[in-house]
Design a protein around this motif. Structure first.
Motif, PDB file in Angstrom:
ATOM      1  N   PHE A  15       0.854  -1.187   0.000  1.00  0.00           N
ATOM      2  CA  PHE A  15       0.000   0.000   0.000  1.00  0.00           C
ATOM      3  C   PHE A  15       0.890   1.237   0.000  1.00  0.00           C
ATOM      4  CE2 PHE A  15      -2.131  -3.415   2.312  1.00  0.00           C
ATOM      5  CZ  PHE A  15      -3.312  -3.531   1.596  1.00  0.00           C
ATOM      6  N   ALA A  16       0.591   2.166  -0.911  1.00  0.00           N
ATOM      7  CA  ALA A  16       1.437   3.348  -1.053  1.00  0.00           C
ATOM      8  C   ALA A  16       1.346   4.261   0.163  1.00  0.00           C
ATOM      9  CB  ALA A  16       1.065   4.124  -2.311  1.00  0.00           C
ATOM     10  N   ASN A  17       0.194   4.271   0.819  1.00  0.00           N
ATOM     11  CA  ASN A  17       0.000   5.160   1.970  1.00  0.00           C
ATOM     12  C   ASN A  17      -1.192   4.658   2.785  1.00  0.00           C
ATOM     13  OD1 ASN A  17      -2.383   6.143   0.567  1.00  0.00           O
ATOM     14  ND2 ASN A  17      -0.972   7.367  -0.683  1.00  0.00           N
ATOM     15  N   ARG A  18      -1.474   5.363   3.861  1.00  0.00           N
ATOM     16  CA  ARG A  18      -2.563   4.950   4.750  1.00  0.00           C
ATOM     17  C   ARG A  18      -3.920   5.013   4.050  1.00  0.00           C
ATOM     18  NH1 ARG A  18      -4.055   8.491   9.960  1.00  0.00           N
ATOM     19  NH2 ARG A  18      -4.299   9.926   8.222  1.00  0.00           N
ATOM     20  N   GLU A  19      -4.107   5.997   3.163  1.00  0.00           N
ATOM     21  CA  GLU A  19      -5.392   6.132   2.486  1.00  0.00           C
ATOM     22  C   GLU A  19      -5.701   4.918   1.612  1.00  0.00           C
ATOM     23  OE1 GLU A  19      -7.504   8.727   3.254  1.00  0.00           O
ATOM     24  OE2 GLU A  19      -5.909   8.947   4.737  1.00  0.00           O
TER      25      GLU A  19
END
Length: 222
Positions: free
Chosen positions: A65-69
């Motif tokens: 996952f690239a980020n938390r979003e």
């Protein structure tokens, strides 16, 4: 005459490779850990928090996952669909008021159990396109449940669909405050709210949960 060679499709057109077994296990572990952390602590946690709970390095999360979003998107699209399903199920109840009570009770249970779900739906500042689209589908589903009960005359006519998230925010505040001493106390206040929404009743609905004692209240409040 030479046979023409058909060029291979560019890498972007190739179907995604399935994850290796160990990578898939890590992904499932991350998803499960994130669900637990978001449910207990809400969305304002870091990927480091989730990695620690999952027992993996934070770099393992960033490989999936690239980020938390993106992680929020992967989890809560399905969760919101479940709430929409509860609204659709409520419409199958023969009695519109019973359907509305079913929807409020089942969705409130989900929100009480999952602080992250409550925040992603009620606050609306987290998640990306899929979560935003799911949120947009929820509002008409809730509206259909409420309008059916209003046409039946059982739900007061001045209630709007925008009242639903605010009611859930109120219940959520009570849930967060009292969860450690009485995790099901929200059921008491939901019953009081539903009684206030009904146009008429023969007598007050019996409350399904006792009030906090003074000692419990003191423990729950700062």
């Amino acid at each position: 005459m030479s046979r023409r060679t058909v060029p291979a499709p560019p890498p972007g057109d190739a179907p995604p490779r399935p994850l290796r077994a160990d990578a898939e296990r890590n992904r499932r572990r991350i998803i499960a850990a994130a669900q637990q952390v978001f449910a207990r602590r809400g969305l304002d946690v870091t990927l480091d928090d989730i990695a620690h709970h999952a027992g993996v390095g934070v770099g393992t999360i960033y490989r999936r996952f690239a980020n938390r979003e993106e992680l929020i998107e992967a989890i809560f699209d399905t969760e919101i669909q479940r709430v929409i399903g509860i609204a659709e199920e409520a419409l199958t109840h023969e009695d519109p008021w019973d359907g509305l009570v079913h929807f409020f009770t089942m969705s409130s249970q989900d929100f009480a159990d999952d602080r992250g779900l409550r925040e992603v739906l009620m606050v609306g500042t987290h998640g990306k396109d899929r979560v935003a689209a799911a949120r947009e589908r929820l509002s008409p589903a809730v509206g259909a449940v409420m309008e059916r009960a209003q046409r039946d005359g059982s739900l007061r006519g001045d209630i709007e669909v925008t009242d639903f998230p605010l009611i859930q925010i109120m219940l959520g505040a009570a849930t967060q405050l009292t969860h450690a001493v009485s995790p099901d106390l929200w059921q008491r206040y939901l019953t009081l709210i539903l009684d206030s929404l009904r146009t008429s009743r023969e007598a007050p609905t019996p409350l399904p949960h006792r009030a906090l004692s003074q000692e419990e209240f003191d423990r729950a409040t700062p």
